[in-house]
Write a protein that holds these residues in place. Structure first.
Motif, PDB file in Angstrom:
ATOM      1  N   VAL A 157     -82.326 -16.418  18.151  1.00  0.00           N
ATOM      2  CA  VAL A 157     -83.560 -16.866  17.498  1.00  0.00           C
ATOM      3  C   VAL A 157     -84.115 -18.097  18.214  1.00  0.00           C
ATOM      4  O   VAL A 157     -85.333 -18.219  18.399  1.00  0.00           O
ATOM      5  N   SER A 194     -87.672 -17.641   8.882  1.00  0.00           N
ATOM      6  CA  SER A 194     -86.465 -18.385   9.266  1.00  0.00           C
ATOM      7  C   SER A 194     -86.234 -19.566   8.328  1.00  0.00           C
ATOM      8  O   SER A 194     -87.170 -20.250   7.921  1.00  0.00           O
ATOM      9  N   VAL A 264     -81.026 -19.147  10.115  1.00  0.00           N
ATOM     10  CA  VAL A 264     -80.884 -19.195  11.578  1.00  0.00           C
ATOM     11  C   VAL A 264     -80.240 -20.491  12.054  1.00  0.00           C
ATOM     12  O   VAL A 264     -79.876 -20.608  13.227  1.00  0.00           O
TER      13      VAL A 264
END
Length: 426
Positions: A157, A194, A264
């Motif tokens: 990510v 996220s 994340v």
């Protein structure tokens, strides 16, 4: 038996003497046979191989063996009930990170310095050692593992967001909570949805875990209404307001946000590696990395061992716990059940320094060892749990129900004052 700390300090000496007179070594109040040291702990707290050796013979005491019982539920209640009843009390008990809540019952335990603990203090992290010492200087609990904190993050990510995934670069990019929030915004812009924490109390708990002071002073003054706590409270609210929390309020949802990739990045303790991504998202093996946490070193979790006043052979019991928690054996406990050592000498053991494939081959022990050594330590009072509970509940009310943060803070403080008064702490 539950006494306030103030009451404990007033009567502790006489109570301890009474307890010693009533029981002493060889008392029938002790649990187990005359050639056994009975021990209570919970599942996943010790290395089975080491316990197996002691179950054959305590090192240095060939005629004595360990008889261990793993308590499945309500562990603390069962320990306190046995102590209160003064009957069939185990010789040795494990104690979790709420060790200070046992201090009012310190008269029920041996002072480990009388058994030789003082000579071994140099082998342990100083702050960890101090956590097992009562306010009046009695060493009640012997260090087991620790819970140093660091920043876990998904390298895939970060790459999508155009961020250098090298751990040193990430640490430089987010050295404090302000820059961590800025990093979270960038991640969310690149990968919508996220989150950088599982929920609001995740931020609060780990920010408090970095503090050098918590809710009370060692002389019994309440400081949970002061700036350092309000700062952690406001930071947690800010992360939620920025839309960077996954709002996962129970264990099932917490696992889900790891599994589905929403979480994340997360500032968490070392044990989260196993409970979080390795268990909930095994398919992400190789994608995670670890670096220094924004805001500095911290610790959350870690346990202890204590020898009760009812112990049949306190010297043999201390020989066992000091052997079990030696630097060499703590390395074995890191392998299984993944307990991070409280003995710095262990940090260079090859057992810990091996690259971890789940973290892309990173040598993650260096990050956590640095955190463990830099953590400033803080005083934990017997009342931290009853203080923390209403504050955390009000934070959940902010995130889950949209409660006004100032009202939540005021309500939390009122609840804390009521509970501390009821407990006789203030």
């Amino acid at each position: 038996m539950t006494l306030s700390r103030r009451h404990f300090l007033a009567v502790g000496g006489s109570a301890a003497a009474a307890a010693a007179g009533l029981t002493g070594c060889g008392s029938r109040s002790s649990l187990g046979g005359s050639n056994e040291l009975s021990m209570w702990t919970w599942v996943g707290s010790v290395n089975d191989g080491l316990i197996g050796q002691a179950e054959k013979a305590i090192p240095g005491y060939d005629g004595i063996k360990l008889a261990m019982t793993r308590i499945g539920s309500n562990y603390k209640t069962k320990v306190l009930t046995a102590l209160a009843g003064k009957s069939l009390v185990p010789d040795i008990v494990a104690i979790n990170d709420d060790v200070a809540t046992y201090f009012p019952n310190a008269d029920q335990f041996h002072d480990l310095n009388d058994l030789g603990a003082k000579d071994l203090a140099k082998d342990f992290l100083p702050w960890k050692w101090k956590l097992g010492i009562t306010p009046d200087g009695k060493m009640m609990a012997y260090p087991m593992d620790t819970g140093p904190t660091a920043l876990f993050y998904r390298s895939d990510v970060f790459t999508k967001a155009g961020i250098d995934i090298d751990p040193a670069a990430v640490a430089e990019l987010a050295p404090d909570w302000d820059t961590y929030i800025a990093l979270g915004k960038k991640l969310k812009q690149a990968v919508p949805g996220s989150a950088i924490t599982d929920n609001i109390t995740g931020i609060y708990g780990y920010r408090m875990a970095q503090q050098s002071k918590r809710y009370m002073t060692a002389d019994g003054q309440y400081i949970g209404d002061q700036d350092h706590v309000r700062e952690a409270f406001d930071l947690s609210v800010r992360v939620v307001k920025e839309g960077l929390s996954a709002n996962a309020q129970n264990s099932t949802d917490k696992n889900a946000v790891v599994t589905n990739g929403k979480l994340v990045a997360y500032n968490a303790a070392v044990w989260w590696a196993q409970l979080g991504p390795k268990n909930a998202a095994p398919k992400t093996k190789g994608l995670w990395r670890v670096t220094a946490a924004p805001g500095g070193a911290g610790n959350k979790g870690g346990s202890f061992l204590a020898i009760t006043k009812y112990c049949k052979n306190p010297k043999a019991a201390f020989a066992f716990i000091s052997w079990l928690e030696s630097a060499k054996n703590q390395a074995q406990a890191f392998l299984d059940p993944v307990l991070f050592p409280s003995t710095p000498a262990t940090y260079t053991d090859k057992t810990l320094t091996a690259p971890d494939p789940f973290f892309g081959g990173q040598q993650i022990v260096d990050v956590f060892a640095d955190s463990a050594k830099k953590y400033p330590g803080a005083y934990f009072s017997p009342y931290d749990t009853i203080i923390d509970t209403p504050i955390s509940s009000e934070l959940v009310n902010i995130e889950a129900a949209g409660k006004n943060p100032d009202q939540a803070w005021a309500d939390a403080q009122r609840q804390v004052q009521r509970e501390l008064t009821r407990a006789g702490a203030i």
